[in-house]
Design a protein around this motif. Sequence first.
Motif, mmCIF file in Angstrom:
data_model
loop_
_atom_site.group_PDB
_atom_site.id
_atom_site.type_symbol
_atom_site.label_atom_id
_atom_site.label_comp_id
_atom_site.label_asym_id
_atom_site.label_seq_id
_atom_site.Cartn_x
_atom_site.Cartn_y
_atom_site.Cartn_z
ATOM 1 N N SER A 5 0.951 -1.099 -0.004
ATOM 2 C CA SER A 5 -0.117 -0.011 0.120
ATOM 3 C C SER A 5 0.788 1.393 0.100
ATOM 4 O O SER A 5 0.334 2.496 -0.144
ATOM 5 C CB SER A 5 -0.986 0.023 1.201
ATOM 6 O OG SER A 5 -0.126 0.127 2.485
ATOM 7 N N ASN A 19 -5.677 -3.858 -5.598
ATOM 8 C CA ASN A 19 -6.407 -3.017 -4.896
ATOM 9 C C ASN A 19 -5.803 -1.994 -3.962
ATOM 10 O O ASN A 19 -6.224 -1.230 -3.066
ATOM 11 C CB ASN A 19 -7.824 -3.124 -4.412
ATOM 12 C CG ASN A 19 -8.492 -3.379 -5.721
ATOM 13 O OD1 ASN A 19 -8.529 -3.117 -6.771
ATOM 14 N ND2 ASN A 19 -9.334 -4.475 -5.618
ATOM 15 N N LYS A 69 -1.117 2.900 -4.732
ATOM 16 C CA LYS A 69 -1.635 4.126 -4.722
ATOM 17 C C LYS A 69 -1.528 4.586 -6.416
ATOM 18 O O LYS A 69 -0.322 4.097 -6.901
ATOM 19 C CB LYS A 69 -1.140 5.315 -3.955
ATOM 20 C CG LYS A 69 -0.980 4.802 -2.490
ATOM 21 C CD LYS A 69 -2.241 5.307 -1.729
ATOM 22 C CE LYS A 69 -2.443 5.173 -0.269
ATOM 23 N NZ LYS A 69 -1.666 4.004 0.252
ATOM 24 N N ASP A 103 -12.471 9.696 -10.523
ATOM 25 C CA ASP A 103 -11.777 8.506 -10.125
ATOM 26 C C ASP A 103 -12.118 7.291 -11.348
ATOM 27 O O ASP A 103 -13.189 7.177 -11.485
ATOM 28 C CB ASP A 103 -12.367 7.846 -8.895
ATOM 29 C CG ASP A 103 -12.047 8.521 -7.640
ATOM 30 O OD1 ASP A 103 -10.930 9.173 -7.492
ATOM 31 O OD2 ASP A 103 -12.674 8.638 -6.693
ATOM 32 N N PRO A 133 -9.253 2.145 -8.271
ATOM 33 C CA PRO A 133 -9.137 1.981 -6.937
ATOM 34 C C PRO A 133 -7.917 2.597 -6.235
ATOM 35 O O PRO A 133 -6.748 2.662 -6.963
ATOM 36 C CB PRO A 133 -9.099 0.529 -6.519
ATOM 37 C CG PRO A 133 -9.496 -0.176 -7.792
ATOM 38 C CD PRO A 133 -9.401 0.501 -8.694
ATOM 39 N N ASN A 134 -7.918 3.482 -5.063
ATOM 40 C CA ASN A 134 -6.902 4.192 -4.738
ATOM 41 C C ASN A 134 -6.394 5.230 -5.576
ATOM 42 O O ASN A 134 -5.075 5.503 -5.259
ATOM 43 C CB ASN A 134 -5.685 3.159 -4.040
ATOM 44 C CG ASN A 134 -6.208 2.075 -2.969
ATOM 45 O OD1 ASN A 134 -6.958 2.747 -2.132
ATOM 46 N ND2 ASN A 134 -5.780 1.079 -2.941
ATOM 47 N N GLN A 135 -7.064 5.696 -6.317
ATOM 48 C CA GLN A 135 -6.322 6.976 -7.191
ATOM 49 C C GLN A 135 -6.576 8.159 -6.466
ATOM 50 O O GLN A 135 -7.391 8.374 -5.538
ATOM 51 C CB GLN A 135 -7.515 7.001 -8.453
ATOM 52 C CG GLN A 135 -7.004 8.183 -9.407
ATOM 53 C CD GLN A 135 -7.958 8.418 -10.650
ATOM 54 O OE1 GLN A 135 -8.419 7.261 -11.077
ATOM 55 N NE2 GLN A 135 -7.562 9.426 -11.210
ATOM 56 N N SER A 172 2.206 9.587 0.532
ATOM 57 C CA SER A 172 1.503 8.574 1.128
ATOM 58 C C SER A 172 2.419 7.180 0.571
ATOM 59 O O SER A 172 1.901 6.149 0.744
ATOM 60 C CB SER A 172 0.027 8.390 0.341
ATOM 61 O OG SER A 172 -0.072 8.308 -1.122
#
Length: 130
Positions: A28, A63, A66, A75, A78-80, A90
């Motif tokens: 992540s 998913n 980033k 968007d 995912p995680n955009q 991040s």
Amino acid sequence: MKTNDGMPDFVLNRIYEIMKQEGLTDISRVGLYGLTYKENVDDMRESPTLQMLEFMERHLCGNFVKVYDPFITEDEVPNQMHNLDEFLDSVDIVVLLVGHDEIKQNMDKLQGKVVFDTRHICNNEGTYRL
């Protein structure tokens, strides 16, 4: 088979190798910079990043990474993320997949990050390349 068909898999394997070498384990904290198929456009058709995300999803890790692209304001994955500074804050590793002018003008913001440059645009010391 086209030469580039295997590139997303090659890039993912290289990300894995770099993470292992750098002692990074949190998927992540991986950031993919660029969703478009080429620099300074908003067209995602045939985007290598989308191919990579699809491959990652099939292998149960798609998913978590980033994703950021200054030209994609809605968007799409995912995680955009939609702010460069928040995106960089991040993540620990930044994978440069598209050479947008924005990132070229902000290379100083990549200091302290592990950078994997697939576009040969980053001259920061310690940058990994294909």
